[in-house]
Design a protein around this motif. Sequence first.
Motif, PDB file in Angstrom:
ATOM      1  N   VAL A 238       0.851  -1.190   0.000  1.00  0.00           N
ATOM      2  CA  VAL A 238       0.000   0.000   0.000  1.00  0.00           C
ATOM      3  C   VAL A 238       0.885   1.237   0.000  1.00  0.00           C
ATOM      4  O   VAL A 238       1.902   1.278   0.702  1.00  0.00           O
ATOM      5  CB  VAL A 238      -0.936   0.034   1.227  1.00  0.00           C
ATOM      6  CG1 VAL A 238      -1.765   1.316   1.249  1.00  0.00           C
ATOM      7  CG2 VAL A 238      -1.854  -1.186   1.248  1.00  0.00           C
ATOM      8  N   VAL A 239       0.499   2.242  -0.777  1.00  0.00           N
ATOM      9  CA  VAL A 239       1.134   3.563  -0.729  1.00  0.00           C
ATOM     10  C   VAL A 239       0.076   4.584  -0.338  1.00  0.00           C
ATOM     11  O   VAL A 239      -0.983   4.665  -0.969  1.00  0.00           O
ATOM     12  CB  VAL A 239       1.762   3.955  -2.079  1.00  0.00           C
ATOM     13  CG1 VAL A 239       2.178   5.432  -2.076  1.00  0.00           C
ATOM     14  CG2 VAL A 239       2.964   3.076  -2.387  1.00  0.00           C
ATOM     15  N   LEU A 240       0.358   5.335   0.715  1.00  0.00           N
ATOM     16  CA  LEU A 240      -0.494   6.441   1.145  1.00  0.00           C
ATOM     17  C   LEU A 240       0.277   7.726   0.872  1.00  0.00           C
ATOM     18  O   LEU A 240       1.239   8.046   1.579  1.00  0.00           O
ATOM     19  CB  LEU A 240      -0.835   6.315   2.636  1.00  0.00           C
ATOM     20  CG  LEU A 240      -1.506   5.005   3.066  1.00  0.00           C
ATOM     21  CD1 LEU A 240      -1.653   4.955   4.585  1.00  0.00           C
ATOM     22  CD2 LEU A 240      -2.865   4.843   2.404  1.00  0.00           C
ATOM     23  N   GLU A 241      -0.104   8.444  -0.195  1.00  0.00           N
ATOM     24  CA  GLU A 241       0.647   9.627  -0.603  1.00  0.00           C
ATOM     25  C   GLU A 241       0.034  10.850   0.078  1.00  0.00           C
ATOM     26  O   GLU A 241      -1.069  11.264  -0.227  1.00  0.00           O
ATOM     27  CB  GLU A 241       0.598   9.768  -2.123  1.00  0.00           C
ATOM     28  CG  GLU A 241       1.782  10.522  -2.703  1.00  0.00           C
ATOM     29  CD  GLU A 241       1.939  11.934  -2.186  1.00  0.00           C
ATOM     30  OE1 GLU A 241       2.852  12.178  -1.360  1.00  0.00           O
ATOM     31  OE2 GLU A 241       1.122  12.784  -2.589  1.00  0.00           O
ATOM     32  N   TYR A 261      -2.383  -1.243  -3.556  1.00  0.00           N
ATOM     33  CA  TYR A 261      -3.335  -0.151  -3.322  1.00  0.00           C
ATOM     34  C   TYR A 261      -2.570   1.171  -3.193  1.00  0.00           C
ATOM     35  O   TYR A 261      -1.668   1.299  -2.357  1.00  0.00           O
ATOM     36  CB  TYR A 261      -4.152  -0.389  -2.049  1.00  0.00           C
ATOM     37  CG  TYR A 261      -5.218  -1.432  -2.214  1.00  0.00           C
ATOM     38  CD1 TYR A 261      -6.540  -1.078  -2.487  1.00  0.00           C
ATOM     39  CD2 TYR A 261      -4.911  -2.793  -2.098  1.00  0.00           C
ATOM     40  CE1 TYR A 261      -7.528  -2.043  -2.638  1.00  0.00           C
ATOM     41  CE2 TYR A 261      -5.891  -3.760  -2.251  1.00  0.00           C
ATOM     42  CZ  TYR A 261      -7.190  -3.381  -2.520  1.00  0.00           C
ATOM     43  OH  TYR A 261      -8.173  -4.341  -2.678  1.00  0.00           O
ATOM     44  N   TYR A 262      -2.960   2.137  -4.004  1.00  0.00           N
ATOM     45  CA  TYR A 262      -2.385   3.482  -3.954  1.00  0.00           C
ATOM     46  C   TYR A 262      -3.512   4.455  -3.624  1.00  0.00           C
ATOM     47  O   TYR A 262      -4.543   4.472  -4.298  1.00  0.00           O
ATOM     48  CB  TYR A 262      -1.765   3.850  -5.299  1.00  0.00           C
ATOM     49  CG  TYR A 262      -1.193   5.256  -5.352  1.00  0.00           C
ATOM     50  CD1 TYR A 262       0.168   5.473  -5.256  1.00  0.00           C
ATOM     51  CD2 TYR A 262      -2.030   6.368  -5.474  1.00  0.00           C
ATOM     52  CE1 TYR A 262       0.691   6.765  -5.291  1.00  0.00           C
ATOM     53  CE2 TYR A 262      -1.518   7.649  -5.503  1.00  0.00           C
ATOM     54  CZ  TYR A 262      -0.161   7.853  -5.408  1.00  0.00           C
ATOM     55  OH  TYR A 262       0.354   9.112  -5.430  1.00  0.00           O
ATOM     56  N   CYS A 263      -3.304   5.271  -2.603  1.00  0.00           N
ATOM     57  CA  CYS A 263      -4.320   6.254  -2.229  1.00  0.00           C
ATOM     58  C   CYS A 263      -3.695   7.640  -2.155  1.00  0.00           C
ATOM     59  O   CYS A 263      -2.725   7.851  -1.418  1.00  0.00           O
ATOM     60  CB  CYS A 263      -4.966   5.903  -0.888  1.00  0.00           C
ATOM     61  SG  CYS A 263      -6.358   6.975  -0.475  1.00  0.00           S
ATOM     62  N   GLN A 264      -4.256   8.578  -2.916  1.00  0.00           N
ATOM     63  CA  GLN A 264      -3.789   9.963  -2.908  1.00  0.00           C
ATOM     64  C   GLN A 264      -4.573  10.737  -1.859  1.00  0.00           C
ATOM     65  O   GLN A 264      -5.764  10.981  -2.021  1.00  0.00           O
ATOM     66  CB  GLN A 264      -3.969  10.602  -4.288  1.00  0.00           C
ATOM     67  CG  GLN A 264      -3.370  11.990  -4.408  1.00  0.00           C
ATOM     68  CD  GLN A 264      -1.853  11.970  -4.292  1.00  0.00           C
ATOM     69  OE1 GLN A 264      -1.187  11.071  -4.809  1.00  0.00           O
ATOM     70  NE2 GLN A 264      -1.302  12.955  -3.608  1.00  0.00           N
ATOM     71  N   TYR A 281      -0.374  -1.439 -16.395  1.00  0.00           N
ATOM     72  CA  TYR A 281       0.610  -2.517 -16.415  1.00  0.00           C
ATOM     73  C   TYR A 281       0.682  -3.258 -15.074  1.00  0.00           C
ATOM     74  O   TYR A 281       0.909  -4.471 -15.043  1.00  0.00           O
ATOM     75  CB  TYR A 281       1.999  -1.960 -16.754  1.00  0.00           C
ATOM     76  CG  TYR A 281       2.104  -1.378 -18.146  1.00  0.00           C
ATOM     77  CD1 TYR A 281       1.389  -1.916 -19.208  1.00  0.00           C
ATOM     78  CD2 TYR A 281       2.929  -0.280 -18.404  1.00  0.00           C
ATOM     79  CE1 TYR A 281       1.485  -1.390 -20.485  1.00  0.00           C
ATOM     80  CE2 TYR A 281       3.032   0.259 -19.681  1.00  0.00           C
ATOM     81  CZ  TYR A 281       2.301  -0.300 -20.712  1.00  0.00           C
ATOM     82  OH  TYR A 281       2.396   0.227 -21.972  1.00  0.00           O
ATOM     83  N   LYS A 282       0.480  -2.522 -13.962  1.00  0.00           N
ATOM     84  CA  LYS A 282       0.592  -3.139 -12.647  1.00  0.00           C
ATOM     85  C   LYS A 282      -0.776  -3.461 -12.027  1.00  0.00           C
ATOM     86  O   LYS A 282      -0.834  -3.979 -10.917  1.00  0.00           O
ATOM     87  CB  LYS A 282       1.384  -2.213 -11.713  1.00  0.00           C
ATOM     88  CG  LYS A 282       2.816  -1.975 -12.184  1.00  0.00           C
ATOM     89  CD  LYS A 282       3.558  -0.956 -11.328  1.00  0.00           C
ATOM     90  CE  LYS A 282       4.020  -1.532 -10.023  1.00  0.00           C
ATOM     91  NZ  LYS A 282       4.939  -0.611  -9.306  1.00  0.00           N
ATOM     92  N   GLU A 283      -1.840  -3.151 -12.752  1.00  0.00           N
ATOM     93  CA  GLU A 283      -3.204  -3.349 -12.224  1.00  0.00           C
ATOM     94  C   GLU A 283      -3.341  -2.738 -10.828  1.00  0.00           C
ATOM     95  O   GLU A 283      -3.835  -3.361  -9.888  1.00  0.00           O
ATOM     96  CB  GLU A 283      -3.585  -4.825 -12.210  1.00  0.00           C
ATOM     97  CG  GLU A 283      -3.748  -5.417 -13.595  1.00  0.00           C
ATOM     98  CD  GLU A 283      -4.408  -6.785 -13.598  1.00  0.00           C
ATOM     99  OE1 GLU A 283      -4.787  -7.294 -12.526  1.00  0.00           O
ATOM    100  OE2 GLU A 283      -4.547  -7.353 -14.706  1.00  0.00           O
ATOM    101  N   ILE A 284      -2.921  -1.506 -10.720  1.00  0.00           N
ATOM    102  CA  ILE A 284      -2.955  -0.801  -9.433  1.00  0.00           C
ATOM    103  C   ILE A 284      -4.391  -0.425  -9.066  1.00  0.00           C
ATOM    104  O   ILE A 284      -5.163   0.030  -9.905  1.00  0.00           O
ATOM    105  CB  ILE A 284      -2.081   0.465  -9.501  1.00  0.00           C
ATOM    106  CG1 ILE A 284      -0.604   0.088  -9.612  1.00  0.00           C
ATOM    107  CG2 ILE A 284      -2.314   1.371  -8.296  1.00  0.00           C
ATOM    108  CD1 ILE A 284       0.324   1.269  -9.856  1.00  0.00           C
ATOM    109  N   HIS A 285      -4.721  -0.606  -7.814  1.00  0.00           N
ATOM    110  CA  HIS A 285      -5.967  -0.074  -7.266  1.00  0.00           C
ATOM    111  C   HIS A 285      -5.681   1.378  -6.872  1.00  0.00           C
ATOM    112  O   HIS A 285      -5.169   1.647  -5.786  1.00  0.00           O
ATOM    113  CB  HIS A 285      -6.427  -0.880  -6.044  1.00  0.00           C
ATOM    114  CG  HIS A 285      -6.672  -2.329  -6.338  1.00  0.00           C
ATOM    115  ND1 HIS A 285      -7.876  -2.798  -6.791  1.00  0.00           N
ATOM    116  CD2 HIS A 285      -5.854  -3.402  -6.250  1.00  0.00           C
ATOM    117  CE1 HIS A 285      -7.814  -4.109  -6.963  1.00  0.00           C
ATOM    118  NE2 HIS A 285      -6.592  -4.504  -6.636  1.00  0.00           N
ATOM    119  N   PHE A 286      -5.999   2.297  -7.749  1.00  0.00           N
ATOM    120  CA  PHE A 286      -5.643   3.711  -7.574  1.00  0.00           C
ATOM    121  C   PHE A 286      -6.881   4.479  -7.103  1.00  0.00           C
ATOM    122  O   PHE A 286      -7.922   4.437  -7.756  1.00  0.00           O
ATOM    123  CB  PHE A 286      -5.142   4.280  -8.897  1.00  0.00           C
ATOM    124  CG  PHE A 286      -4.517   5.638  -8.797  1.00  0.00           C
ATOM    125  CD1 PHE A 286      -3.153   5.800  -8.851  1.00  0.00           C
ATOM    126  CD2 PHE A 286      -5.307   6.772  -8.642  1.00  0.00           C
ATOM    127  CE1 PHE A 286      -2.565   7.058  -8.772  1.00  0.00           C
ATOM    128  CE2 PHE A 286      -4.736   8.032  -8.560  1.00  0.00           C
ATOM    129  CZ  PHE A 286      -3.363   8.177  -8.617  1.00  0.00           C
TER     130      PHE A 286
END
Length: 351
Positions: A238-241, A261-264, A281-286
């Motif tokens: 997970v990335v929490l930006e 999971y990426y959350c802005q 390409y990475k099928e990110i859950h953005f």
Amino acid sequence: MKALVKYQKGPGNMEIRDIPEPEPGPGQIKVKVVEAGICGSDLHIYNDDIAITVRPPVVPGHEFSGVVTEVGEGVTDFKPGDRVVSEAVYYYCHKCHYCRTGFYNLCIDKKSLGYWQNGAFAEYTLIEEQNLHHLPDDIDFLTGAMLEPLACCTHAVYDCCHIEAGDVVLVSGPGAIGLMAAQVAKAEGARVIVTGTNADEDRLQMARELGCDYAVNLQKENVKELVEKLTGGYGADVVLECSGSEAAVRSGMELLKKRGYYCQIGLTGKPITFDIETICYKEIHFSGSMASRYLNWEKGMKLIQQGLVKLAPLASHHFKLDDWEAAFQMFREKKGLKLILTAEGKQETDV
């Protein structure tokens, strides 16, 4: 009463003014503001570069705690003397698809406190009963004033992401929001990496003191190597930006694993450029994250009461309302953490 007013559109155009003390109408509650936190969006209101509708003249401020002084006709759940905190929403329609499915933070006719309706950078403010929460006796006013940004973080983590025990969570930006989000992720059993720059050394130290597993200065350490070591080369779960930095957005997407999971959370204040094909390409859950819902507040209070999240250490400076310009400038310079305004309060420089 004394209030900080955004008196017309355009950069700046904000000053202390004497405005009429509000009187509660039906369903409204008059609250004496005790503590009010400065949010990054308050600077965006000052700069006139925020996408959320602002209707000057208006009193900004939506992170606060206070005491009920008067209630309007029909109010049943609150009385004078009650300790309270308020959601940042002022009005939502109850009728649209988003309201009916519990996501009134996305109401198509939403009006926000401190943007559309006078907020908390004043001696008193008016709140609709549906948006007010009782502040538990074991949570002080200072912590209460930071519950609104904490609710935004619990919304991001629980409604927009998926974190399991043992996950590697990368939090970019060690400001108040970043350190709150990091603590929420840690409460779920994640291994948390917080990143910053040379300007964030004190904030990175605070991350360590709050129990984050790794606090990385990007100008001195290689976070990619750390992420690869912790994840066997797969990338962060997970990335929490939380910084709103264009570079951090790009880096976060690079360091995230496939199907992660990426959350802005942080607002950039302007359009930015990144490679959207990475999401494919990475099928990110953005996902983005906007404001909060009722359950996010309840969750945040429970995390505090259980000692899993600590907010008081984040309140680095208090300013009198008259000294708002110095407070805003400190925020711009990324000094301190959470800066607090009070109408009659003390002036401190603890950090």
